[in-house]
Design a protein around this motif. Structure first.
Motif, PDB file in Angstrom:
ATOM      1  N   TYR A  37     -70.487  21.079  63.007  1.00  0.00           N
ATOM      2  CA  TYR A  37     -70.410  21.080  64.472  1.00  0.00           C
ATOM      3  C   TYR A  37     -70.938  19.755  65.029  1.00  0.00           C
ATOM      4  N   PHE A  43     -78.095  20.183  67.071  1.00  0.00           N
ATOM      5  CA  PHE A  43     -77.551  20.505  65.749  1.00  0.00           C
ATOM      6  C   PHE A  43     -78.218  19.653  64.667  1.00  0.00           C
ATOM      7  N   GLU A  74     -64.213  26.137  62.706  1.00  0.00           N
ATOM      8  CA  GLU A  74     -65.437  26.335  61.930  1.00  0.00           C
ATOM      9  C   GLU A  74     -66.103  27.654  62.301  1.00  0.00           C
ATOM     10  N   SER A  75     -66.105  27.986  63.586  1.00  0.00           N
ATOM     11  CA  SER A  75     -66.724  29.242  64.019  1.00  0.00           C
ATOM     12  C   SER A  75     -65.890  30.452  63.624  1.00  0.00           C
ATOM     13  N   PHE A 135     -73.220  27.358  73.157  1.00  0.00           N
ATOM     14  CA  PHE A 135     -72.182  27.102  72.157  1.00  0.00           C
ATOM     15  C   PHE A 135     -70.798  27.237  72.785  1.00  0.00           C
ATOM     16  N   TYR A 155     -74.968  23.673  60.666  1.00  0.00           N
ATOM     17  CA  TYR A 155     -74.784  22.960  61.928  1.00  0.00           C
ATOM     18  C   TYR A 155     -74.150  21.578  61.773  1.00  0.00           C
ATOM     19  N   PHE A 212     -67.979  24.134  73.671  1.00  0.00           N
ATOM     20  CA  PHE A 212     -66.571  24.216  73.277  1.00  0.00           C
ATOM     21  C   PHE A 212     -65.672  24.023  74.495  1.00  0.00           C
ATOM     22  N   SER A 266     -61.759  17.706  68.097  1.00  0.00           N
ATOM     23  CA  SER A 266     -63.134  18.183  67.947  1.00  0.00           C
ATOM     24  C   SER A 266     -63.266  19.623  68.426  1.00  0.00           C
ATOM     25  N   MET A 295     -64.414  22.779  66.104  1.00  0.00           N
ATOM     26  CA  MET A 295     -65.487  23.693  66.487  1.00  0.00           C
ATOM     27  C   MET A 295     -64.999  25.140  66.464  1.00  0.00           C
ATOM     28  N   THR A 325     -63.455  18.539  59.520  1.00  0.00           N
ATOM     29  CA  THR A 325     -64.853  18.212  59.205  1.00  0.00           C
ATOM     30  C   THR A 325     -65.182  18.491  57.740  1.00  0.00           C
TER      31      THR A 325
END
Length: 400
Positions: free
Chosen positions: A70, A215, A110-111, A172, A67, A176, A103, A107, A118
């Motif tokens: 995120y 998170f 990363e998903s 989630f 987490y 986003f 950002s 997100m 990051t």
């Protein structure tokens, strides 16, 4: 270690003994932790003692947090929002819009298991896959890869029951979307001096801040013992390996891959596929994840934002194996992901197998401190072993 022929009940008991050792003796196995490393060593030793070929570890760099990245993306977005509100200049809102967009990209990336900014700030750490091989009895014509992840998850409040898990999945996606909308509103506010644009933009900060705190909370909770998720999958994989050593498939080479860092972004499977995808492109990939409680199911679709579906040919094979084994195999979508999602991304033929209670009022201990060996149902382990064996046998007999 001498290998004897075992009855079905003995194999089920052996699988449960593996779960007791992984989730009880070793205990929590967070990604990139000593617990995960000890579990990988146990798996490697067990596969070697069973007599499998080419037992080795594959080192890779995996995410130490599920987490944190995120939370970092949301925190940077909130900081830019606060600065824009403080400065009240056109350029500060445009800059905030750009940061919100970055950002949102972080997100999404990363998903979807892709590099993003990051990673520069929260660095990866060492982890390991364990890989082994059981050759075909005759000349090999086909290939199977059986995988299961060895790490266990943290225990945040939003994994305490199915209702919370559904709200988390929905939230989630909404967060986003908030970042995407916020990016557009902030950039517009930089060029068009309308108070309503700024009001809505700043109002988005409340749910984003709540999510960031959630998170942060999640990343500071204890790791689960992980009997159901996923010592059960690892134990079934080890037991299938034991049976294959006694009774190899006639025409199919079988590789076993016990992966690390699944819980923090399928890092082990990503490393495995990046290394072996071309060599194993024609393989059937069978992933075992949460196979210790309830009735078996296959995951038809999975993914946090972008969704990846099971290939039609894999679905037909899975259904045929259910008929042969006489097992009532359910079909359901997943709101999260398993290691199989990496194979789906690469267009590989993959089946992800799990289990959960049929009764709507019953919960699994997934990502909870109650995920201990006592929660495991031996009948589900037996079903898993029977079903996977039927699947392997069907694949072994298929025409080229």
């Amino acid at each position: 270690m001498a290998i004897r022929n075992h009855s079905s009940q003995q194999l089920t008991d052996r699988a449960y003994a593996h779960i007791v050792h992984l989730a009880g003796d070793i205990g929590p196995r967070g990604s990139c932790t000593q617990g995960e490393y000890k579990a990988a060593r146990f798996v490697a030793t067990t596969l070697h003692d069973l007599g499998l070929s080419d037992v080795h570890t594959q080192g890779f760099s995996g995410a130490p947090t599920a987490y944190g990245r995120y939370g970092l993306a949301l925190g940077v977005a909130l900081l830019s929002q606060m600065l824009a509100g403080l400065l009240q200049s056109a350029w500060s809102y445009v800059a905030a819009g750009v940061i919100f967009a970055l950002s949102a990209w972080a997100m999404y990336a990363e998903s979807d298991f892709r590099p993003n900014w990051t990673h520069w700030l929260i660095r990866s750490r060492p982890s390991h896959n364990v890989i082994a091989y059981c050759p075909a009895r005759k000349a090999p014509e086909r290939l199977v890869v059986i995988s299961a992840h060895v790490d266990s998850h943290r225990t945040p409040f939003f994994n305490s029951n199915t209702t919370w898990q559904r709200w988390y999945s929905l939230g989630f996606r909404l967060i986003f979307l908030s970042l995407v909308i916020g990016a557009g509103l902030a950039i517009l506010a930089g060029f068009i001096d309308l108070a309503i644009l700024k009001i809505i933009f700043h109002a988005l900060g409340l749910p984003i801040a709540f999510s960031m705190l959630a998170f942060l909370h999640a990343d500071n909770t204890p790791f689960s013992p992980g009997a159901y998720d996923n010592a059960s999958g690892v134990a079934c994989t080890l037991t299938i390996a034991e049976r294959l050593i006694q009774n190899p498939l006639d025409n199919t080479d079988v590789w076993f891959a016990i992966t690390g860092c699944e819980e923090t972004g399928a890092g082990g499977m990503l490393a495995l596929v990046n290394t072996m995808a071309e060599s194993w492109r024609q393989a059937l990939w069978v992933n075992l994840d949460q196979t210790g409680i309830g009735q078996l199911y296959i995951r038809l679709e999975e993914g946090m934002l972008r969704r990846y579906a099971l290939q039609p040919s894999a679905l037909r094979l899975a259904r045929e194996a259910a008929k042969v084994s006489g097992i009532n195999l359910r079909e359901r979508t997943s709101q999260a992901f398993s290691d199989a999602i990496i194979a789906h991304q690469q267009g590989l033929l993959a089946i992800s197998l799990g289990a959960s209670p049929i009764e709507p009022d019953l919960e699994t201990p997934r990502h909870q401190l109650s995920d201990v060996p006592a929660a495991i149902q031996l009948g589900t382990l037996h079903q898993t072993l029977c079903y996977v064996w039927s699947l392997l046998s069907l694949w072994d007999k298929q025409e080229q």
